[in-house]
Motif scaffolding. Sequence first.
Motif, mmCIF file in Angstrom:
data_model
loop_
_atom_site.group_PDB
_atom_site.id
_atom_site.type_symbol
_atom_site.label_atom_id
_atom_site.label_comp_id
_atom_site.label_asym_id
_atom_site.label_seq_id
_atom_site.Cartn_x
_atom_site.Cartn_y
_atom_site.Cartn_z
ATOM 1 N N HIS A 57 0.836 -1.202 0.000
ATOM 2 C CA HIS A 57 0.000 0.000 0.000
ATOM 3 C C HIS A 57 0.870 1.251 0.000
ATOM 4 O O HIS A 57 0.624 2.206 -0.737
ATOM 5 N N ARG A 60 2.454 2.285 -3.296
ATOM 6 C CA ARG A 60 1.563 2.738 -4.367
ATOM 7 C C ARG A 60 1.238 4.224 -4.264
ATOM 8 O O ARG A 60 0.250 4.670 -4.798
ATOM 9 N N LYS A 61 2.067 4.972 -3.571
ATOM 10 C CA LYS A 61 1.787 6.393 -3.401
ATOM 11 C C LYS A 61 2.575 7.284 -4.354
ATOM 12 O O LYS A 61 2.616 8.484 -4.195
ATOM 13 N N GLU A 64 0.953 8.399 -10.523
ATOM 14 C CA GLU A 64 -0.201 7.631 -10.979
ATOM 15 C C GLU A 64 0.026 7.099 -12.387
ATOM 16 O O GLU A 64 0.547 7.796 -13.255
ATOM 17 N N TYR A 87 -2.767 -5.391 -10.927
ATOM 18 C CA TYR A 87 -2.624 -4.915 -9.546
ATOM 19 C C TYR A 87 -1.668 -5.783 -8.727
ATOM 20 O O TYR A 87 -0.805 -5.272 -8.018
ATOM 21 N N LYS A 91 3.891 -2.882 -8.026
ATOM 22 C CA LYS A 91 3.815 -2.008 -6.852
ATOM 23 C C LYS A 91 3.448 -0.588 -7.264
ATOM 24 O O LYS A 91 3.408 0.321 -6.451
ATOM 25 N N ASN A 93 1.419 2.760 -8.621
ATOM 26 C CA ASN A 93 0.184 3.421 -8.206
ATOM 27 C C ASN A 93 -0.771 3.476 -9.404
ATOM 28 O O ASN A 93 -0.958 4.511 -10.026
ATOM 29 N N LYS A 121 -7.648 1.350 -7.008
ATOM 30 C CA LYS A 121 -8.137 2.689 -7.346
ATOM 31 C C LYS A 121 -8.778 2.632 -8.734
ATOM 32 O O LYS A 121 -8.155 2.141 -9.683
#
Length: 368
Positions: A57, A60-61, A64, A87, A91, A93, A121
């Motif tokens: 998680h 994934r920041k 994009e 997904y 890794k 985003n 997302k």
Amino acid sequence: MTLRRVNLIILVLLAVAFLIIVERNLLNLSDFLHTEHPDAEVILPFESELAPDLRLHLARKGEEIPVLISAAEDRLGAVVAAMNSVYQNSKANVVFTIVTLNDTVNHLKEWLTKTNLKNVKYKIVIFKPELINGKISKDLQTVDATKPLAFARFYLPAYIPEAEKAIYLDDDIIVQGDIQELFETSIKPGHAAAFSDDCDSASARGIIRGAGNQNNYIGFLDFKKEAIKKLGMRANTCSFNPGVIIANLTEWKSQNITQQLEHWMELNTHEELYSKTLADSITTPPLLIVFYKRHSTIDPMWHVRHLGTTGAGNRYSPQFVKAAKLLHWNGHYKPWGRSSSFSDVWDKWFIPDPTGKFHPMRRHAGDS
């Protein structure tokens, strides 16, 4: 008290003091991290193996990566499998834009929110069929390839207006590599997109003799028509497969690519420049015309094709399929259907429908 016992007591006291100092330092470090980043989910080095989902998680920041995929009601299982493979194998985003029709939205949302994809997302946008009114010949209205969602790729900038670069994927695809690598495909200056050439070494293994000229332009366009002649294109030019597109959306918009594609669609309704007698898809020919010698190329291992063509997929070895970074079951035989090559690979990424509406045909047949 002997000297040896005194030394032992001193060592024990030193060890206890050391452990107390280490504990306080770790607590201070944790407090500091939470103070500096109160909203962050902090993982200390020794916790990384205990919290793989949290680590993923956090990873994934970054930047994009927009991925567009269309979702037809009767192929939702394919969409879910494709999204899951992207997904789970990256890794990055990733943010999915799912183009669908009104009747499919509720089913799609339930599948995404009640399964392992609940943390993905995504945004759902509705395709308006009136976009292609008057752009498809009446004799082609019933062909599967002319279903409205097949044209979603023509309107990439409209669906992802904020992005400069995006990926389009067909739904009959499984991604086995890190999509970040595909996203970083180099697009030459002045080019609006990158595709996989049908003559590349990887896909050529799947071409079947006697299947027609489906790896060059003459397999898709009628070179006897004056409008095609005027373009000066060579009939034996290697075609490309638009099931995977890396798009430079800035160039796409500045070159009015969507409007050019619509022009050739409309012209075809009057002059039949391409038809179902030449190729199964009428979405490919306009792209071939507009991007003739004006597109970049994708690494062949990032688009291994023909797994859905009779016998073609069987030409690949299991080792080659395992090494491929993206697999495409283009052709009539889909991995959720009754028979196809390497359907077991697709099965690994399929997530059962929580509503019970969609079943892979072969699996459902075996259960009944």
